[in-house]
Design a protein around this motif. Structure first.
Motif, mmCIF file in Angstrom:
data_model
loop_
_atom_site.group_PDB
_atom_site.id
_atom_site.type_symbol
_atom_site.label_atom_id
_atom_site.label_comp_id
_atom_site.label_asym_id
_atom_site.label_seq_id
_atom_site.Cartn_x
_atom_site.Cartn_y
_atom_site.Cartn_z
ATOM 1 N N GLU A 1 4.671 3.093 11.185
ATOM 2 C CA GLU A 1 4.218 4.461 10.865
ATOM 3 C C GLU A 1 2.833 4.463 10.223
ATOM 4 O O GLU A 1 2.131 5.487 10.274
ATOM 5 N N ARG B 1 -0.283 12.660 -0.307
ATOM 6 C CA ARG B 1 -0.724 12.094 0.984
ATOM 7 C C ARG B 1 -1.663 13.035 1.738
ATOM 8 O O ARG B 1 -1.701 14.232 1.470
ATOM 9 N N ARG B 2 -2.400 12.429 2.692
ATOM 10 C CA ARG B 2 -3.292 13.157 3.613
ATOM 11 C C ARG B 2 -4.422 13.894 2.887
ATOM 12 O O ARG B 2 -4.826 14.973 3.304
ATOM 13 N N ARG B 3 -4.894 13.312 1.792
ATOM 14 C CA ARG B 3 -6.063 13.883 1.112
ATOM 15 C C ARG B 3 -7.225 12.889 1.111
ATOM 16 O O ARG B 3 -8.207 13.094 0.402
ATOM 17 N N GLY B 4 -7.057 11.771 1.808
ATOM 18 C CA GLY B 4 -8.128 10.772 1.837
ATOM 19 C C GLY B 4 -8.044 9.783 0.682
ATOM 20 O O GLY B 4 -8.944 8.953 0.493
ATOM 21 N N ILE B 5 -6.930 9.843 -0.083
ATOM 22 C CA ILE B 5 -6.839 9.021 -1.306
ATOM 23 C C ILE B 5 -6.745 7.527 -0.991
ATOM 24 O O ILE B 5 -7.478 6.710 -1.548
ATOM 25 N N ASN B 6 -5.863 7.156 -0.080
ATOM 26 C CA ASN B 6 -5.692 5.717 0.133
ATOM 27 C C ASN B 6 -6.853 5.108 0.910
ATOM 28 O O ASN B 6 -7.178 3.938 0.733
ATOM 29 N N ARG B 7 -7.487 5.918 1.741
ATOM 30 C CA ARG B 7 -8.685 5.372 2.394
ATOM 31 C C ARG B 7 -9.761 5.109 1.344
ATOM 32 O O ARG B 7 -10.447 4.106 1.390
ATOM 33 N N GLU C 1 3.337 -1.461 8.608
ATOM 34 C CA GLU C 1 4.531 -0.793 9.115
ATOM 35 C C GLU C 1 4.079 0.054 10.302
ATOM 36 O O GLU C 1 2.955 0.564 10.316
ATOM 37 N N LYS D 1 -7.767 4.337 10.933
ATOM 38 C CA LYS D 1 -8.808 5.186 10.311
ATOM 39 C C LYS D 1 -9.639 4.391 9.304
ATOM 40 O O LYS D 1 -10.771 4.755 8.999
ATOM 41 N N VAL E 1 0.838 -1.213 0.000
ATOM 42 C CA VAL E 1 0.000 0.000 0.000
ATOM 43 C C VAL E 1 0.868 1.256 0.000
ATOM 44 O O VAL E 1 1.868 1.316 0.721
ATOM 45 N N GLY E 2 0.486 2.245 -0.785
ATOM 46 C CA GLY E 2 1.267 3.484 -0.763
ATOM 47 C C GLY E 2 0.604 4.618 -1.526
ATOM 48 O O GLY E 2 -0.183 4.401 -2.448
ATOM 49 N N THR E 3 0.946 5.817 -1.103
ATOM 50 C CA THR E 3 0.537 7.041 -1.799
ATOM 51 C C THR E 3 1.800 7.871 -2.006
ATOM 52 O O THR E 3 2.613 8.002 -1.075
ATOM 53 N N PRO F 1 -1.639 4.193 12.280
ATOM 54 C CA PRO F 1 -2.760 5.129 12.467
ATOM 55 C C PRO F 1 -3.651 5.232 11.220
ATOM 56 O O PRO F 1 -4.871 5.397 11.330
#
Ligand SMILES: CC(C)(COP(=O)(O)OP(=O)(O)OC[C@H]1O[C@@H](n2cnc3c(N)ncnc32)[C@H](O)[C@@H]1OP(=O)(O)O)[C@@H](O)C(=O)NCCC(=O)NCCS
Length: 294
Positions: A123, A93-99, A121, A130, A86-88, A126
């Motif tokens: 990091e 990042r932090r735009r809701g993309i991977n969720r 991992e 979510k 999994v990765g962005t 969290p």
């Protein structure tokens, strides 16, 4: 097209060579993992491995991937989805993309899977919280032993040798899961571990027609897997793998089929196991086989 981010959403695209190459490059850039060897040797698993990705033109900017795991859980065959790779890309990042990608994957695979899990991992924990995942502790069975007198019949396998790879693939296809509590069949994923994580630990015992993956360090024998039609008892197997002195054995799977009743289970540090409720796993001890990690 996902209008929110102006990106193109694609899944199930392995038949598009350029997109697949982009995917491989993305995994190298985010995780330093190069799947080329697994692909070139012919073990890429189109059937069980699926990417759910967002593209900016030809470039992948985020992906979540599901490995469909053919498993046995407490005696019952189960198909569990494992998120991995999994990765962005940092700038997205932090735009809701991977969720959002995780939601697409769960929606797509929910009806055909009995549950979902992953190894996070530290990091990323969290982020998975979510997405609704909860951590589960894994423990390793540990047994003190007096090593028996070694007997001949162990042959080291070379993952650079086509004949040895063919032998491993044959055994992987015929295999009985190493555990009835938590066992796994996926042959192509097993070959991934043979080519990457367990390259120096591969052996064959012809008398038992099983591959055994193990190593010995500091007097501790670590057994990663037993691959064959029948899982032998540990008493039967042990003399073949007793060449290097050891006083303790750690199994990287649950050894319920080997006639072993471990007196001690130690915590697997940083295992990162997370499951999506309501998936239930064996209690009070739980350990996914090492070779089930995608
Ligand atoms: C982890 C990762 C995939 C998250 O991707 P992302 O697209 O930024 O995630 P999202 O924006 O969809 O995040 C969803 C939620 O999780 C939170 N979140 C994401 N990453 C987080 C982090 N590292 N720490 C704390 N919270 C995090 C977001 O703030 C958001 O919360 P909100 O709903 O309250 O706003 C990305 O940071 C990444 O690629 N990391 C490096 C590779 C990696 O660790 N992959 C996972 C390996 S197991």
């Amino acid at each position: 097209m996902n209008s929110k981010w102006g990106l193109i959403y694609r899944a199930h695209y392995w038949d598009d060579r350029r997109a697949k190459e982009q995917f491989k490059q993305f995994l190298i850039s985010i995780h330093g993992l190069d799947l080329s060897l697994w692909d070139e040797e012919g073990y890429w698993d189109d059937e069980h491995y699926t990417a759910f990705s967002l593209f900016d033109g030809e470039r992948i900017v985020a992906t979540t991937n599901l490995f469909s795991m053919e498993m046995v859980v407490e005696g019952v065959p189960r198909r569990l989805g494992q998120f991995s790779g999994v990765g962005t890309a940092p700038e997205y990042r932090r735009r809701g993309i991977n969720r959002w990608l995780t939601e697409q994957a769960l929606e797509s695979a929910g009806a055909t899977h009995d549950g979902f899990f992953l190894f996070a991992e530290r990091e990323a924990a969290p982020f998975y919280a979510k997405c609704g995942f909860v951590p589960v502790e894994e423990t390793i069975p540990v047994v003190s032993v007096v090593a028996p007198t070694p007997v001949p019949g162990l042959r080291k396998l070379d993952p650079g040798n086509n004949g040895d790879l063919a032998l491993l693939y044959r055994l992987a296809g015929e295999r009985s899961p190493v555990s009835d509590l938590l066992g796994v069949w996926n042959a192509e994923l097993l070959l991934f571990h043979c080519l990457y994580t367990l390259r120096d630990c591969l052996y064959y015992v012809s008398d038992l027609d099983v591959a055994v993956f193990f190593e010995v360090a500091d007097g501790v024998l670590t057994v990663y897997d037993i691959v064959g039609r029948r899982v032998p008892s540990f008493a039967e197997l042990h003399p073949f793998i007793s060449g290097i002195p050891h006083h303790e054995v750690r199994f990287l799977y649950m050894p319920d089929k080997m006639g072993v009743d471990p007196p001690h289970w130690s915590s697997l540090e940083d295992s990162g196991l997370q499951v999506l409720p309501p998936l239930r796993l064996p209690e009070p001890q739980c350990l996914f086989p090492h070779v089930s990690r995608a």
